[in-house]
Design a protein around this motif. Structure first.
Motif, PDB file in Angstrom:
ATOM      1  N   MET A 284       0.878  -1.206  -0.182  1.00 62.39           N
ATOM      2  CA  MET A 284      -0.138   0.011   0.166  1.00 62.39           C
ATOM      3  C   MET A 284       0.846   1.170   0.160  1.00 62.39           C
ATOM      4  SD  MET A 284      -3.043  -0.766   2.672  1.00 62.39           S
ATOM      5  CE  MET A 284      -1.957  -0.876   4.164  1.00 62.39           C
ATOM      6  N   LYS A 285       0.638   1.968  -0.836  1.00 65.71           N
ATOM      7  CA  LYS A 285       1.422   3.192  -0.853  1.00 65.71           C
ATOM      8  C   LYS A 285       0.504   4.405  -0.125  1.00 65.71           C
ATOM      9  CE  LYS A 285       3.577   2.122  -5.024  1.00 65.71           C
ATOM     10  NZ  LYS A 285       3.184   1.974  -6.294  1.00 65.71           N
ATOM     11  N   LEU A 286       1.011   5.407   0.599  1.00 69.55           N
ATOM     12  CA  LEU A 286       0.398   6.504   1.296  1.00 69.55           C
ATOM     13  C   LEU A 286       0.664   7.923   0.526  1.00 69.55           C
ATOM     14  CD1 LEU A 286      -1.201   7.445   3.463  1.00 69.55           C
ATOM     15  CD2 LEU A 286       0.957   7.550   4.859  1.00 69.55           C
ATOM     16  N   VAL A 287      -0.417   8.449   0.240  1.00 71.30           N
ATOM     17  CA  VAL A 287      -0.367   9.849  -0.237  1.00 71.30           C
ATOM     18  C   VAL A 287      -0.737  10.702   0.804  1.00 71.30           C
ATOM     19  CG1 VAL A 287      -0.871  11.520  -1.890  1.00 71.30           C
ATOM     20  CG2 VAL A 287      -0.238   9.361  -2.659  1.00 71.30           C
ATOM     21  N   LYS A 288       0.000  11.596   1.318  1.00 71.29           N
ATOM     22  CA  LYS A 288      -0.454  12.427   2.497  1.00 71.29           C
ATOM     23  C   LYS A 288      -0.759  13.844   1.996  1.00 71.29           C
ATOM     24  CE  LYS A 288       1.259  14.822   6.787  1.00 71.29           C
ATOM     25  NZ  LYS A 288       2.320  14.904   7.570  1.00 71.29           N
ATOM     26  N   VAL A 289      -1.977  14.343   2.165  1.00 74.72           N
ATOM     27  CA  VAL A 289      -2.398  15.514   1.598  1.00 74.72           C
ATOM     28  C   VAL A 289      -2.795  16.640   2.738  1.00 74.72           C
ATOM     29  CG1 VAL A 289      -3.174  14.820  -0.610  1.00 74.72           C
ATOM     30  CG2 VAL A 289      -4.641  14.697   1.274  1.00 74.72           C
ATOM     31  N   ARG A 290      -2.931  17.553   2.524  1.00 77.18           N
ATOM     32  CA  ARG A 290      -3.270  18.530   3.577  1.00 77.18           C
ATOM     33  C   ARG A 290      -4.523  18.483   4.073  1.00 77.18           C
ATOM     34  NH1 ARG A 290      -1.995  23.268   1.252  1.00 77.18           N
ATOM     35  NH2 ARG A 290      -4.260  23.814   0.657  1.00 77.18           N
TER      36      ARG A 290
ATOM     37  N   PHE B  50      -2.586   0.559   8.407  1.00 75.07           N
ATOM     38  CA  PHE B  50      -1.149   0.386   8.095  1.00 75.07           C
ATOM     39  C   PHE B  50      -0.252  -0.561   9.147  1.00 75.07           C
ATOM     40  CE2 PHE B  50      -2.218   3.730   5.122  1.00 75.07           C
ATOM     41  CZ  PHE B  50      -1.455   3.532   4.083  1.00 75.07           C
ATOM     42  N   THR B  51      -0.697  -0.582  10.081  1.00 79.56           N
ATOM     43  CA  THR B  51       0.227  -1.323  11.311  1.00 79.56           C
ATOM     44  C   THR B  51      -0.352  -2.668  11.710  1.00 79.56           C
ATOM     45  OG1 THR B  51      -1.204   0.102  12.983  1.00 79.56           O
ATOM     46  CG2 THR B  51       0.964   0.864  12.567  1.00 79.56           C
ATOM     47  N   GLY B  52       0.467  -3.579  11.610  1.00 81.28           N
ATOM     48  CA  GLY B  52       0.044  -5.029  12.028  1.00 81.28           C
ATOM     49  C   GLY B  52      -0.207  -5.617  10.900  1.00 81.28           C
ATOM     50  N   GLU B  53      -0.661  -7.049  11.080  1.00 76.52           N
ATOM     51  CA  GLU B  53      -0.998  -7.964  10.067  1.00 76.52           C
ATOM     52  C   GLU B  53      -2.510  -7.671   9.637  1.00 76.52           C
ATOM     53  OE1 GLU B  53       0.865 -10.427   8.606  1.00 76.52           O
ATOM     54  OE2 GLU B  53       2.587  -9.323   9.823  1.00 76.52           O
ATOM     55  N   PRO B  54      -2.980  -7.884   8.589  1.00 75.10           N
ATOM     56  CA  PRO B  54      -4.195  -7.826   8.168  1.00 75.10           C
ATOM     57  C   PRO B  54      -4.982  -8.628   8.909  1.00 75.10           C
ATOM     58  CG  PRO B  54      -2.827  -8.175   6.247  1.00 75.10           C
ATOM     59  CD  PRO B  54      -1.871  -8.099   7.341  1.00 75.10           C
ATOM     60  N   GLY B  55      -6.122  -8.046   9.395  1.00 76.34           N
ATOM     61  CA  GLY B  55      -7.079  -8.790  10.546  1.00 76.34           C
ATOM     62  C   GLY B  55      -8.514  -8.490  10.183  1.00 76.34           C
TER      63      GLY B  55
ATOM     64  N   VAL C 231      -7.102  -5.572   5.058  1.00 81.22           N
ATOM     65  CA  VAL C 231      -6.693  -6.468   3.856  1.00 81.22           C
ATOM     66  C   VAL C 231      -6.078  -6.142   2.648  1.00 81.22           C
ATOM     67  CG1 VAL C 231      -8.820  -6.414   2.721  1.00 81.22           C
ATOM     68  CG2 VAL C 231      -7.999  -8.706   2.713  1.00 81.22           C
ATOM     69  N   LEU C 232      -5.998  -4.761   2.429  1.00 77.95           N
ATOM     70  CA  LEU C 232      -5.740  -4.094   1.173  1.00 77.95           C
ATOM     71  C   LEU C 232      -4.220  -4.182   1.253  1.00 77.95           C
ATOM     72  CD1 LEU C 232      -7.992  -1.014   1.061  1.00 77.95           C
ATOM     73  CD2 LEU C 232      -8.118  -2.941  -0.202  1.00 77.95           C
ATOM     74  N   LYS C 233      -3.459  -4.468   2.500  1.00 75.53           N
ATOM     75  CA  LYS C 233      -1.966  -4.952   2.264  1.00 75.53           C
ATOM     76  C   LYS C 233      -2.073  -6.090   1.445  1.00 75.53           C
ATOM     77  CE  LYS C 233       0.385  -3.510   6.631  1.00 75.53           C
ATOM     78  NZ  LYS C 233       0.667  -3.548   7.919  1.00 75.53           N
ATOM     79  N   ASN C 234      -2.931  -7.092   1.295  1.00 78.26           N
ATOM     80  CA  ASN C 234      -2.636  -8.352   0.319  1.00 78.26           C
ATOM     81  C   ASN C 234      -2.662  -7.812  -0.996  1.00 78.26           C
ATOM     82  OD1 ASN C 234      -2.202  -9.620   2.762  1.00 78.26           O
ATOM     83  ND2 ASN C 234      -4.455 -10.249   2.923  1.00 78.26           N
TER      84      ASN C 234
ATOM     85  N   VAL D 240      -2.361  -0.513  -4.434  1.00 70.68           N
ATOM     86  CA  VAL D 240      -3.421   0.197  -3.631  1.00 70.68           C
ATOM     87  C   VAL D 240      -2.778   1.586  -3.193  1.00 70.68           C
ATOM     88  CG1 VAL D 240      -4.709   0.396  -1.409  1.00 70.68           C
ATOM     89  CG2 VAL D 240      -4.310  -1.907  -2.550  1.00 70.68           C
ATOM     90  N   VAL D 241      -3.454   2.663  -3.482  1.00 68.88           N
ATOM     91  CA  VAL D 241      -2.963   3.950  -3.036  1.00 68.88           C
ATOM     92  C   VAL D 241      -3.951   4.590  -2.050  1.00 68.88           C
ATOM     93  CG1 VAL D 241      -2.464   6.489  -3.985  1.00 68.88           C
ATOM     94  CG2 VAL D 241      -1.990   4.388  -5.423  1.00 68.88           C
ATOM     95  N   VAL D 242      -3.355   4.754  -1.027  1.00 71.25           N
ATOM     96  CA  VAL D 242      -4.298   5.568   0.245  1.00 71.25           C
ATOM     97  C   VAL D 242      -3.950   6.968   0.161  1.00 71.25           C
ATOM     98  CG1 VAL D 242      -4.733   5.423   2.601  1.00 71.25           C
ATOM     99  CG2 VAL D 242      -4.163   3.352   1.369  1.00 71.25           C
ATOM    100  N   VAL D 243      -4.899   7.654  -0.054  1.00 74.99           N
ATOM    101  CA  VAL D 243      -4.851   9.295   0.099  1.00 74.99           C
ATOM    102  C   VAL D 243      -5.638   9.838   1.291  1.00 74.99           C
ATOM    103  CG1 VAL D 243      -5.338  11.284  -1.246  1.00 74.99           C
ATOM    104  CG2 VAL D 243      -5.033   9.204  -2.351  1.00 74.99           C
ATOM    105  N   ALA D 244      -4.695  10.204   2.096  1.00 77.93           N
ATOM    106  CA  ALA D 244      -5.141  10.417   3.521  1.00 77.93           C
ATOM    107  C   ALA D 244      -4.828  12.215   3.818  1.00 77.93           C
ATOM    108  CB  ALA D 244      -4.752   9.659   4.725  1.00 77.93           C
ATOM    109  N   ASP D 245      -5.853  12.746   4.528  1.00 81.37           N
ATOM    110  CA  ASP D 245      -5.254  13.860   4.717  1.00 81.37           C
ATOM    111  C   ASP D 245      -4.502  14.180   6.163  1.00 81.37           C
ATOM    112  OD1 ASP D 245      -7.403  14.087   6.688  1.00 81.37           O
ATOM    113  OD2 ASP D 245      -8.555  15.791   5.770  1.00 81.37           O
ATOM    114  N   GLU D 246      -4.111  15.087   6.530  1.00 83.93           N
ATOM    115  CA  GLU D 246      -3.133  15.471   7.733  1.00 83.93           C
ATOM    116  C   GLU D 246      -3.976  14.730   9.158  1.00 83.93           C
ATOM    117  OE1 GLU D 246      -2.063  19.516   7.960  1.00 83.93           O
ATOM    118  OE2 GLU D 246      -0.847  19.246   6.411  1.00 83.93           O
ATOM    119  N   LYS D 247      -5.382  15.210   9.098  1.00 82.25           N
ATOM    120  CA  LYS D 247      -5.881  14.605  10.221  1.00 82.25           C
ATOM    121  C   LYS D 247      -6.204  13.027  10.124  1.00 82.25           C
ATOM    122  CE  LYS D 247      -8.238  18.742  11.745  1.00 82.25           C
ATOM    123  NZ  LYS D 247      -9.354  19.609  11.244  1.00 82.25           N
ATOM    124  N   ALA D 248      -6.507  12.648   9.083  1.00 79.29           N
ATOM    125  CA  ALA D 248      -6.559  11.208   9.086  1.00 79.29           C
ATOM    126  C   ALA D 248      -5.338  10.598   9.359  1.00 79.29           C
ATOM    127  CB  ALA D 248      -7.211  10.766   7.668  1.00 79.29           C
TER     128      ALA D 248
END
Ligand code: F6R
Length: 252
Positions: free
Chosen positions: A1-7, A210-215, A222-225, A229-237
């Motif tokens: 999973m890739k993370l894109v951090k946005v404002r 993002f932390t630990g094993e998929p469960g 599960v998206l770790k599997n 996958v691109v996760v776009v999350a803002d600063e608060k998230a």
């Protein structure tokens, strides 16, 4: 999973709209998996703004929504059907025959789920699946505890999801108790996945995914599997995740 951090929500929406438009423009034919809820509304607005300005055509775009409430007619303003037409389809040139949303009013809801899955199998999974995330980590209406191998199915909504969604209804009691949803296995058939998250209420779920094993405690984990996958999350998230680990390692 890739993370894109946005404002913020606006930047998240702009990223998502561009991502989707790039797909539409670079493919002859594209199958998009779409979500409802508050998260993608601004993204859809931006797609409409682009349509009005640049006339990007949706003639060869095919859409497959994640879910629909059970027992609600497509023309009911609270249906996900009505939501999608109001927030997107009514404002772009997508042919109605290209739009697929589970029929929550089907006489045989179990057969509806089987047929919906078969339709997705026929196209080999959607090209790009847009996802929001529930506060409890759900994706689609796959609540914590849902086995990862479930395909499209009928689900009983948890109280926390019904409460979160009650903002669209006059009262809590009016929120349907059941829904039909793509399963986690259906979502994993997508060639590419774009998950959007904005606001503090999503911070815990983003941290867990993002932390630990998929469960099954956090369906989104599960998206770790999935390889794309691109996760776009803002600063608060992303705030809780940042407090836990160095997110620079995840950023693309
Ligand atoms: C919507 C869906 C849900 C939402 C999730 C987040 O089709 O399947 O999983 O993405 O509940 O909802 P919002 O965006 O309202 O916070």
């Amino acid at each position: 999973m890739k993370l894109v951090k946005v404002r913020d929500h606006e930047e998240m929406s702009a990223f998502a709209a561009k991502f989707i438009l790039d797909k539409i423009k670079s493919n002859k034919k594209v199958a998009l998996g779409l979500a409802t809820g508050g998260t993608p509304v601004r993204t859809y607005e931006m797609l409409i703004e682009d349509y009005q300005k640049n006339y990007t055509s949706y003639q060869n775009v095919f859409t497959y929504n994640l879910d629909e409430y059970e027992g609600i007619a497509p023309d009911d303003p609270n249906s996900y059907h009505a939501f999608m037409f109001k927030h997107l389809f009514d404002h772009i040139n997508i042919p109605k025959k290209n739009v697929h949303i589970p029929n929550g009013l089907s006489n045989d809801i179990l057969l509806e789920a089987i047929n919906y899955e078969a339709m997705i199998d026929e196209i080999g999974g959607v090209d790009l699946q847009l996802l929001g995330i529930g506060q409890n980590g759900h994706i689609g209406f796959n609540e914590p505890g849902t086995p990862f191998d479930r395909e499209t199915h009928v689900v009983t909504l948890t109280e926390s999801t019904r409460k979160a969604n009650s903002r669209y209804f006059e009262s809590n009691d009016q929120v349907p108790k059941k829904a039909i949803t793509m399963g986690i296995a259906t979502i994993l058939k997508s060639k590419e996945i774009l998950l959007l998250a904005s606001g503090e209420s999503k911070a815990k779920a983003i941290c867990r995914m993002f932390t630990g094993e998929p469960g099954t405690d956090c369906p989104a984990s599960v998206l770790k599997n999935h390889p794309n996958v691109v996760v776009v999350a803002d600063e608060k998230a992303v705030s809780k995740l940042e407090a836990t680990m160095n997110v620079e390692l995840l950023l693309r």
